[in-house]
Design a protein around this motif. Structure first.
Motif, mmCIF file in Angstrom:
data_model
loop_
_atom_site.group_PDB
_atom_site.id
_atom_site.type_symbol
_atom_site.label_atom_id
_atom_site.label_comp_id
_atom_site.label_asym_id
_atom_site.label_seq_id
_atom_site.Cartn_x
_atom_site.Cartn_y
_atom_site.Cartn_z
ATOM 1 N N SER A 263 0.953 -1.152 -0.101
ATOM 2 C CA SER A 263 0.086 0.137 0.143
ATOM 3 C C SER A 263 0.829 1.526 0.040
ATOM 4 O O SER A 263 0.406 2.312 0.118
ATOM 5 C CB SER A 263 -0.987 0.037 1.277
ATOM 6 O OG SER A 263 -0.208 -0.077 2.304
ATOM 7 N N GLY A 264 2.214 0.954 -0.076
ATOM 8 C CA GLY A 264 3.048 2.139 -0.145
ATOM 9 C C GLY A 264 4.303 1.702 -0.793
ATOM 10 O O GLY A 264 4.517 0.877 -1.251
ATOM 11 N N ALA A 265 5.101 2.964 -0.711
ATOM 12 C CA ALA A 265 6.507 2.923 -1.329
ATOM 13 C C ALA A 265 7.318 1.751 -0.703
ATOM 14 O O ALA A 265 7.206 1.317 0.404
ATOM 15 C CB ALA A 265 7.140 4.175 -1.364
ATOM 16 N N LEU A 271 9.303 4.777 1.921
ATOM 17 C CA LEU A 271 8.192 4.283 2.844
ATOM 18 C C LEU A 271 7.843 5.166 4.144
ATOM 19 O O LEU A 271 6.610 5.557 4.254
ATOM 20 C CB LEU A 271 8.457 2.792 3.417
ATOM 21 C CG LEU A 271 7.266 2.204 4.479
ATOM 22 C CD1 LEU A 271 5.914 2.103 3.837
ATOM 23 C CD2 LEU A 271 7.637 0.979 5.016
ATOM 24 N N LEU A 272 8.809 5.521 4.553
ATOM 25 C CA LEU A 272 8.582 6.467 5.890
ATOM 26 C C LEU A 272 8.143 7.976 5.311
ATOM 27 O O LEU A 272 7.266 8.455 5.979
ATOM 28 C CB LEU A 272 9.936 6.762 6.374
ATOM 29 C CG LEU A 272 10.385 5.481 7.276
ATOM 30 C CD1 LEU A 272 11.413 5.732 8.663
ATOM 31 C CD2 LEU A 272 9.092 4.634 7.928
ATOM 32 N N THR A 273 8.808 8.457 4.201
ATOM 33 C CA THR A 273 8.140 9.532 3.486
ATOM 34 C C THR A 273 6.894 9.765 3.534
ATOM 35 O O THR A 273 6.180 10.685 3.911
ATOM 36 C CB THR A 273 9.056 10.142 2.252
ATOM 37 O OG1 THR A 273 10.465 10.202 2.641
ATOM 38 C CG2 THR A 273 8.660 11.257 1.741
ATOM 39 N N GLN A 274 6.254 8.758 2.723
ATOM 40 C CA GLN A 274 4.879 8.569 2.436
ATOM 41 C C GLN A 274 4.142 8.353 3.629
ATOM 42 O O GLN A 274 2.909 9.001 3.829
ATOM 43 C CB GLN A 274 4.660 7.136 1.546
ATOM 44 C CG GLN A 274 3.064 7.353 1.332
ATOM 45 C CD GLN A 274 2.737 5.862 0.373
ATOM 46 O OE1 GLN A 274 3.646 5.513 -0.432
ATOM 47 N NE2 GLN A 274 1.463 5.592 0.726
ATOM 48 N N ILE A 275 4.368 7.563 4.709
ATOM 49 C CA ILE A 275 3.747 7.630 6.011
ATOM 50 C C ILE A 275 3.787 8.954 6.497
ATOM 51 O O ILE A 275 2.720 9.323 7.067
ATOM 52 C CB ILE A 275 4.330 6.401 7.045
ATOM 53 C CG1 ILE A 275 4.000 5.102 6.109
ATOM 54 C CG2 ILE A 275 3.734 6.481 8.315
ATOM 55 C CD1 ILE A 275 4.592 4.009 6.957
ATOM 56 N N GLY A 426 9.785 8.455 -6.462
ATOM 57 C CA GLY A 426 9.227 7.190 -6.442
ATOM 58 C C GLY A 426 7.976 7.143 -5.836
ATOM 59 O O GLY A 426 7.042 6.188 -6.299
ATOM 60 N N ILE A 427 7.699 8.050 -4.937
ATOM 61 C CA ILE A 427 6.204 8.228 -4.528
ATOM 62 C C ILE A 427 5.403 8.894 -5.362
ATOM 63 O O ILE A 427 4.117 8.461 -5.838
ATOM 64 C CB ILE A 427 6.083 9.125 -3.328
ATOM 65 C CG1 ILE A 427 6.795 8.462 -2.049
ATOM 66 C CG2 ILE A 427 4.610 9.489 -2.833
ATOM 67 C CD1 ILE A 427 7.244 9.312 -0.862
ATOM 68 N N ARG A 428 6.021 9.838 -6.405
ATOM 69 C CA ARG A 428 5.215 10.458 -7.318
ATOM 70 C C ARG A 428 4.849 9.287 -8.704
ATOM 71 O O ARG A 428 3.720 9.392 -9.107
ATOM 72 C CB ARG A 428 5.942 11.687 -7.964
ATOM 73 C CG ARG A 428 5.116 12.307 -8.965
ATOM 74 C CD ARG A 428 5.912 13.565 -9.425
ATOM 75 N NE ARG A 428 5.152 14.318 -10.597
ATOM 76 C CZ ARG A 428 4.395 15.375 -10.237
ATOM 77 N NH1 ARG A 428 4.442 15.621 -8.975
ATOM 78 N NH2 ARG A 428 3.623 15.850 -11.096
ATOM 79 N N GLU A 429 5.891 8.621 -8.681
ATOM 80 C CA GLU A 429 5.573 7.440 -9.903
ATOM 81 C C GLU A 429 4.500 6.491 -9.252
ATOM 82 O O GLU A 429 3.605 6.104 -10.117
ATOM 83 C CB GLU A 429 6.999 6.723 -10.166
ATOM 84 C CG GLU A 429 6.779 5.513 -11.070
ATOM 85 C CD GLU A 429 7.755 4.509 -11.088
ATOM 86 O OE1 GLU A 429 7.733 3.604 -11.972
ATOM 87 O OE2 GLU A 429 8.799 4.630 -10.274
#
Length: 460
Positions: A263-265, A271-275, A426-429
């Motif tokens: 559900s995330g990077a 991963l921590l950036t998205q969370i 990566g999050i943007r992709e």
């Protein structure tokens, strides 16, 4: 440097504990230049071996905090389909309509900073760092004499609350440990918890009515567990309960349970950036509707085993949670909660007890804040066992004695947290493609957690 050189070395350790690593490094270098006592010199050399790694690690956490805000300003949150959230942000003049490159709804940076400044950094009823307890609201109670899996009954919840109350020297947070059946409501469970346990308590309130939610208001030792987002988008069923909790003034535990690559990077930094971005967005909404409401950063990152199943047996599970704790302990100052101390094993066994103990000790070694799920949980949080809870408490009691007996002047241990210069991209992709599994960034980082664990083992 005279007879006070030992106090200078001790000052360096204190500076490390306060995360002033560059200042500590300067002191250790000064000791090397002016001291002849070989014992003191060796201590300074040992600290210098770690200090550059700690400086680099802190720099990554600073970047995560900044990049998370850029997720909100440059990528945005996918809330256009939720009119309630849109109206709140429109009325607050929080949306950046001049941004033409954001994928979703971007937030003005000035508004982000203004809201986050309102988040209290002090938490009434705080049990302190390295506080372990129950949690997860596992769907099933594991019964030693019954193979059937089902939630807990009223009678069993009365037993659980008494059991937890008897372990208050070890259990620092009593978070709802298992689901209850129709014989007892969540509000009635809360009343039992209030009666039997004096420390910090957490319960979810999304199924309670307005009067019941108000039971928590103004109580320092109660936390209202709530959530709002998943995969950069709101969970529509949670929007109204979230807003109700925020407006009621309850202490909020903002829960994000993003799973790496699912559900995330996929890389630890992404991963921590998205969370962090998702929890910051929850904070912004909470501060918008109730400025100054207490928000606890409940980022609970999780990893998977080979095959894609959630794995609380993975040694990387406590590592990624310790890293997120450091993001808040070192950089943001927000009260925080983590997950760990559990196992993927589904039966109460010596191995399950051992895995849970090793997970707790790993978290404590690197330093965390409030850890839920640490006692009694099985099967990657699918089951709660009273038998395992008591075993976990006994092992934790023993572990605490060992850690308390250790020298306290040894400095901070590096986590060797791996940097990912492409975390934001990566999050943007992933946001563009709609699924982490479709992103090239995920494929490139599929081994990133294993490589991190190998780096820690090599350093040890």
């Amino acid at each position: 440097m005279g007879p006070h050189v030992e106090s200078i070395l001790a000052k360096g350790i204190v500076l490390e504990q306060e995360t002033h690593f560059s200042k500590a490094k300067a002191l250790y270098q000064e000791i090397l230049q002016h001291v002849t006592d070989e014992t003191i010199l060796e201590s300074a050399r040992l600290r210098l071996e770690d200090i550059d790694d700690l400086i680099a690690e802190k720099r990554v956490y600073q970047r995560i905090d900044e990049n998370a805000k850029q997720v909100l300003t440059e990528i945005g949150m996918n809330i256009s389909g939720n009119q309630t959230l849109m109206d709140i942000l429109l009325e607050a003049d929080a949306i950046d309509f001049e941004n033409e490159t954001a994928l979703f709804i971007p937030i003005k940076r000035s508004y982000i900073d203004r809201c986050l400044e309102l988040v209290p950094r002090e938490m009434p009823g705080d049990p302190g760092q390295n506080s372990f307890g129950t949690g997860s609201t596992s769907p099933f109670l594991k019964r030693s004499t019954d193979e059937e899996l089902r939630p807990a009954t009223r009678k069993e919840y009365e037993q659980i609350t008494r059991l937890v109350a008897e372990q208050q020297d070890i259990v620092n947070i009593f978070s709802l440990p298992v689901a209850c059946d129709k014989s007892i409501s969540l509000f009635e469970v809360a009343r039992l918890m209030e009666r039997d346990y004096q420390g910090l308590k957490m319960i979810t309130t999304n199924t309670m009515n307005a009067d019941e939610v108000g039971f928590l208001s103004g109580k320092e030792h109660w936390i209202d567990g709530t959530s709002l987002l998943s995969s950069l988008a709101p969970m529509n069923s949670m929007v109204d309960p979230f807003l109700r909790s925020a407006r009621s003034g309850n202490n909020l535990l903002l829960i994000d349970q993003t799973i790496a690559g699912v559900s995330g990077a996929c890389s630890p930094e992404s991963l921590l950036t998205q969370i962090h971005a998702q929890v910051l967005f929850m904070m912004i909404i909470a501060q918008t509707v109730n400025p100054g409401v207490l928000c606890i950063h409940g980022g609970l990152p999780s990893v998977t085993e080979t095959g894609g199943n959630l794995s609380y047996s993975s040694p990387c599970q406590p590592l990624i949670n310790a890293a997120l704790a450091r993001l808040n302990l070192w950089i943001t100052g927000y009260p925080s909660a983590q997950t760990g101390g559990s196992t993927s094993l589904t039966e109460v066994s010596s191995l399950a007890i051992f895995e849970s103990e090793m997970s707790r000790n790993s978290l404590r070694k690197y330093g965390v804040h409030i850890v839920r799920h640490a006692m009694g949980a099985l099967g990657s949080l699918n089951f709660f066992s009273k038998e395992k809870f008591l075993e976990d408490c006994e092992r934790e009691r023993y572990s605490r004695k060992l850690f308390e007996a250790r020298p306290q002047n040894t400095g901070v241990l590096p986590l060797y947290f791996p940097a990912d210069d492409n975390a934001l991209a990566g999050i943007r992709e992933i946001a563009e493609k709609g699924n982490p599994r479709l992103a090239e960034h995920t494929l490139k980082n599929v081994d990133s957690f294993c490589l991190w664990q190998n780096a820690i083992n090599s350093a040890a």
